[in-house]
Structure formats: structure tokens, C-alpha cells
Design a protein around this motif. Structure first.
Motif, short mmCIF file in Angstrom:
data_model
loop_
_atom_site.label_atom_id
_atom_site.label_comp_id
_atom_site.label_asym_id
_atom_site.label_seq_id
_atom_site.Cartn_x
_atom_site.Cartn_y
_atom_site.Cartn_z
N ALA A 7 67.35 50.57 17.79
CA ALA A 7 68.22 51.38 18.63
C ALA A 7 68.44 50.72 19.99
N LEU A 8 67.39 50.12 20.56
CA LEU A 8 67.52 49.46 21.85
C LEU A 8 68.46 48.26 21.76
N LEU A 9 68.33 47.48 20.68
CA LEU A 9 69.17 46.29 20.53
C LEU A 9 70.65 46.65 20.45
N HIS A 10 70.95 47.82 19.88
CA HIS A 10 72.33 48.25 19.81
C HIS A 10 72.81 48.88 21.11
N ALA A 11 71.91 49.54 21.84
CA ALA A 11 72.31 50.33 23.00
C ALA A 11 72.38 49.54 24.30
N VAL A 12 71.52 48.53 24.45
CA VAL A 12 71.42 47.82 25.73
C VAL A 12 72.10 46.46 25.60
N PRO A 13 73.16 46.23 26.35
CA PRO A 13 73.85 44.93 26.26
C PRO A 13 72.95 43.77 26.67
N ARG A 14 73.05 42.68 25.94
CA ARG A 14 72.35 41.43 26.21
C ARG A 14 70.83 41.54 26.07
N LEU A 15 70.35 42.60 25.41
CA LEU A 15 68.93 42.70 25.09
C LEU A 15 68.66 41.86 23.84
N THR A 16 67.68 40.94 23.94
CA THR A 16 67.40 40.06 22.81
C THR A 16 66.03 40.29 22.20
N ALA A 17 65.15 41.04 22.86
CA ALA A 17 63.82 41.29 22.31
C ALA A 17 63.24 42.55 22.95
N ALA A 18 62.44 43.28 22.16
CA ALA A 18 61.77 44.47 22.67
C ALA A 18 60.37 44.54 22.08
N LEU A 19 59.41 44.84 22.91
CA LEU A 19 58.03 45.04 22.47
C LEU A 19 57.76 46.54 22.53
N VAL A 20 57.52 47.15 21.37
CA VAL A 20 57.38 48.61 21.26
C VAL A 20 55.94 48.95 20.93
N HIS A 21 55.35 49.82 21.73
CA HIS A 21 53.97 50.28 21.54
C HIS A 21 54.02 51.77 21.22
N ALA A 22 53.45 52.15 20.09
CA ALA A 22 53.47 53.55 19.66
C ALA A 22 52.12 54.18 19.91
N ASP A 23 52.09 55.29 20.66
CA ASP A 23 50.87 56.05 20.92
C ASP A 23 50.90 57.36 20.14
N PRO A 24 49.76 57.81 19.60
CA PRO A 24 49.74 59.10 18.92
C PRO A 24 49.87 60.25 19.92
N GLU A 25 50.66 61.24 19.56
CA GLU A 25 50.79 62.41 20.42
C GLU A 25 49.44 63.12 20.48
N PRO A 26 48.87 63.34 21.66
CA PRO A 26 47.50 63.89 21.74
C PRO A 26 47.44 65.36 21.32
N ASP A 27 46.33 65.74 20.69
CA ASP A 27 46.08 67.14 20.39
C ASP A 27 45.55 67.83 21.64
N PRO A 28 45.69 69.16 21.72
CA PRO A 28 45.17 69.87 22.91
C PRO A 28 43.69 69.59 23.13
N GLY A 29 43.32 69.22 24.34
CA GLY A 29 41.94 68.93 24.68
C GLY A 29 41.46 67.56 24.30
N GLU A 30 42.28 66.79 23.62
CA GLU A 30 41.88 65.45 23.22
C GLU A 30 41.94 64.50 24.41
N PRO A 31 40.88 63.69 24.63
CA PRO A 31 40.90 62.76 25.78
C PRO A 31 41.95 61.67 25.60
N ASP A 32 42.38 61.14 26.70
CA ASP A 32 43.36 60.06 26.68
C ASP A 32 42.74 58.82 26.02
N PRO A 33 43.34 58.31 24.94
CA PRO A 33 42.75 57.14 24.27
C PRO A 33 42.76 55.88 25.12
#
Length: 359
Positions: free
Chosen positions: A324-350
Motif C-alpha cells: 500500500a505504501l509503494l502505491h500511495a507514496v510517490p518515489r518510495l522505493t523501499a519500506a521496512l515494516v514492523h508488526a507489533d501484537p495489539e496488547p491485551d488489557p493489563g499486558e506489559p509493553d513487550p
């Protein structure tokens, strides 16, 4: 907790000449794209592998080089014609304009070197490649403009205290018109090409040439004053040209400073955030960074995804986000994507284990 903590999605690599392809996108299968999207891919098939993304990037460098060499030839001929008139007339206003035009022509050299370097592949030492050479070329351009302003000011002040008549006034006027025509043509060519390929240095160089054109017209005023017998007209116009060069210097320095400091248009950040928010599976957009490397953009983004998703599901969301980024942002040639799990209530920050490094 899901069986994964995070999903890092690096830019893909594809090796040619018989070497196996690794981790290739299969974006046609992502979430069953609609008929319009499938039709677009059938009519204009494309890939987002790094090797394929470099092809238009190299083409943009080639376009920039063509713009530089053509404008160098045009401004070189213009400056030589004006220099001949300067030697015959002694006009200090035309001298300042000629020096500025010559300096503008010579700025094509460091920028051309930067474009050539930017086409080289990344190495283990220069892991991002050589695109930042354009920023160094921008600094050289700013220094060149500053030197031409200082020289024009010095010659104008010297002639102000020692006025001399200007000979061959009609030739001076003609040379001024030649300077305007050459600079305006070069300005339009550089600005159009610079905006098309995303080169701030080339656009700044084009704006520089446009101002040179107007300073060439100012020489006409000095020629008119000299024709009327007013000796101070020529050095006063020379000082006015110096002031115009100083304004160009301010604007060019600001643009180069922003690029060196990794500044981007905030509208690009907004555009990237909107594109990521529309990706299925993205629960939130965290840190998003964009930076220019030469006239190409790179992105780094952290996303929130379903905490119960499998590693493969999270990776698919990351791939779709990069797509989606490559299509949306002009002249973007690379993206590094980091996926974090959505935390459960009371769960500490990983990421708490990293907190002492951030401080």
C-alpha cells in the motif's frame, strides 16, 4: 500471547543471472483484490522487488543527468557570449551576471557526479547506497552561489567608488537578453525534470537559473542608464544583482538544509498514514518515518496487528502494508515494516526490555 512477538518485513532482494529469487511478493493473492485492481495488474503487470524498483530509480538518475548536461551546454554558450561582451564593454553589471551564469553552469558538475554515484549498488560499508551524494552536491551548489554573490558584490562596490563609462551599450543590452533567454529555458527544463524525479537539488538549481534570468534583465537597466550618461547606473545594477543572488542563496540553503536533516513534506506522512489505515488487518499505526536518500524515499513503520494472529498472518499484513505504501507514496522505493501484537488489557509493553537503550 501469540507465537510471535513482532514481524519485521525487510525490503526484498532479487538476484539475477541464474541466482535464485528470495522472498518474492505475491501481491495478486493478498485479500482477493477487486476486479479493477486485477485489471490494472493485467494491463500493467509490475513487481515490488528491489531489483524492479531500482529500474525506474536508475531511469530517473539518467533523466537528471540529461537535464544537467543539456543545461550545462546552454548556459556555457550563454556565459561565453556574455564574457566576450564584458571584455569589449567593461560593464560590471554584465560581469556579475556572466559570473553568476558561469557558476550556475558549473553546478551541473557536482550534481552530475552525485547522480552517477547514486546509481551505484549498495555495499557492506554504504548499506543505503550512495544517494546522499546529492545532498553533498547541494552543499557545493550553495557554496558556489555564495562565492558568485561575493564576487559580484566586490566588483560592483569597486566600480561604485571608481565609476567608468560603459562601451558598446547596444551589445551589453543584447547580451542581457541572451542571458535571460538561456537561463529561463534552463530553469524550466531543470525544474520540470527535478520535480518529475524528486530531486530537490535539481529543482533548487532550476530556481537558481530562473533568478539568473531576471538578473540578466536587470542589466538592461544598467545599459539604459549608461546610454543616458549616468555612470553609477552600471554598478548600482550590479549591487541589485548581488541582492538577487543573495535571495537565491537563502532559498537554496534552506532547501539543502532540510534535505540534509531528513525533512520531508508532512503531506507525504499524512498520505502514508491514510494508506496504512486502510490495509486489512492493521489495528493501528505507530511510529512512521520517511527519509530521502538522494531523490528516492525510504520508509520505516511500526504497525499494530491482532495479538492472536499467527506469524504468517502478521507477515501478510506487513507485506500488504508495504504494498500500500509503494502505491500511495510517490518515489518510495523501499519500506521496512514492523508488526507489533495489539496488547491485551493489563499486558506489559513487550518493548520494556529496550527502554534503557532508548534513554
Amino acid at each position: 500471547m501469540a507465537p510471535w512477538a513482532s514481524c519485521v518485513h525487510p525490503p526484498h532482494r532479487r538476484h539475477r543471472k541464474g541466482i535464485p529469487v528470495s522472498d518474492r511478493h505475491r501481491h495478486h493473492d493478498h485479500h482477493h483484490p477487486g476486479p479493477r485492481h486485477r485489471l490494472a495488474h493485467l494491463l500493467a503487470p509490475h513487481s515490488h522487488d528491489t531489483a524492479d524498483r531500482l529500474d525506474p530509480a536508475l531511469e530517473s538518475s539518467a533523466r537528471g543527468l540529461r537535464a544537467l548536461w543539456v543545461s550545462l551546454a546552454v548556459l556555457g554558450v550563454t556565459a561565453l557570449a556574455q564574457a566576450a561582451v564584458v571584455l569589449a564593454s567593461g560593464s560590471v553589471a554584465l560581469l556579475g551576471d556572466t559570473v553568476h551564469n558561469a557558476a550556475d553552469a558549473l553546478t551541473a558538475v557536482p550534481l552530475g557526479v552525485a547522480f552517477v554515484l547514486g546509481r551505484r549498488a549498495a555495499t557492506r560499508r554504504f548499506t543505503y547506497g550512495y544517494g546522499r551524494a546529492e545532498d553533498l552536491a547541494g552543499i557545493v551548489i550553495v557554496l558556489t552561489i555564495a562565492a558568485s554573490a561575493a564576487f559580484a558584490a566586490w566588483t560592483a562596490v569597486d566600480r561604485l567608488f571608481d565609476p567608468r563609462p560603459v562601451a558598446h551599450v547596444p551589445a551589453v543590452a543584447a547580451a542581457a537578453l541572451v542571458g535571460f533567454a538561456g537561463n529561463e529555458w534552463v530553469a524550466r527544463y531543470r525544474i520540470r525534470t527535478g520535480r518529475a524525479i524528486g530531486s530537490a537539488a535539481l529543482v533548487a538549481d532550476g530556481l537558481h537559473a530562473r533568478t539568473d534570468g531576471f538578473t540578466s534583465l536587470a542589466v538592461l537597466l544598467g545599459a539604459g542608464g549608461s546610454a543616458l550618461g549616468w555612470r553609477l547606473a552600471d554598478p548600482l545594477v550590479g549591487l541589485a544583482i548581488t541582492a538577487a543572488i543573495a535571495l537565491v542563496l537563502r532559498d537554496a540553503a534552506r532547501e539543502v538544509f532540510r534535505r540534509v536533516m531528513d525533512a520531508v513534506d508532512p503531506a507525504l506522512v499524512d498520505r502514508a498514514e491514510r494508506a496504512l489505515a486502510e490495509v486489512p488487518g492493521v489495528r493501528g499505526v505507530g511510529e512512521l518515518r520517511l527519509r530521502w536518500i538522494g531523490h528516492r524515499l525510504r520508509a520505516e513503520v511500526a504497525l499494530l496487528v491482532d495479538g492472536g494472529a499467527t506469524l504468517r498472518q502478521a507477515h501478510r499484513v506487513a507485506v500488504d502494508a508495504e504494498h500500500a505504501l509503494l502505491h500511495a507514496v510517490p518515489r518510495l522505493t523501499a519500506a521496512l515494516v514492523h508488526a507489533d501484537p495489539e496488547p491485551d488489557p493489563g499486558e506489559p509493553d513487550p518493548h520494556l526490555a529496550l527502554a534503557h537503550h532508548l534513554s
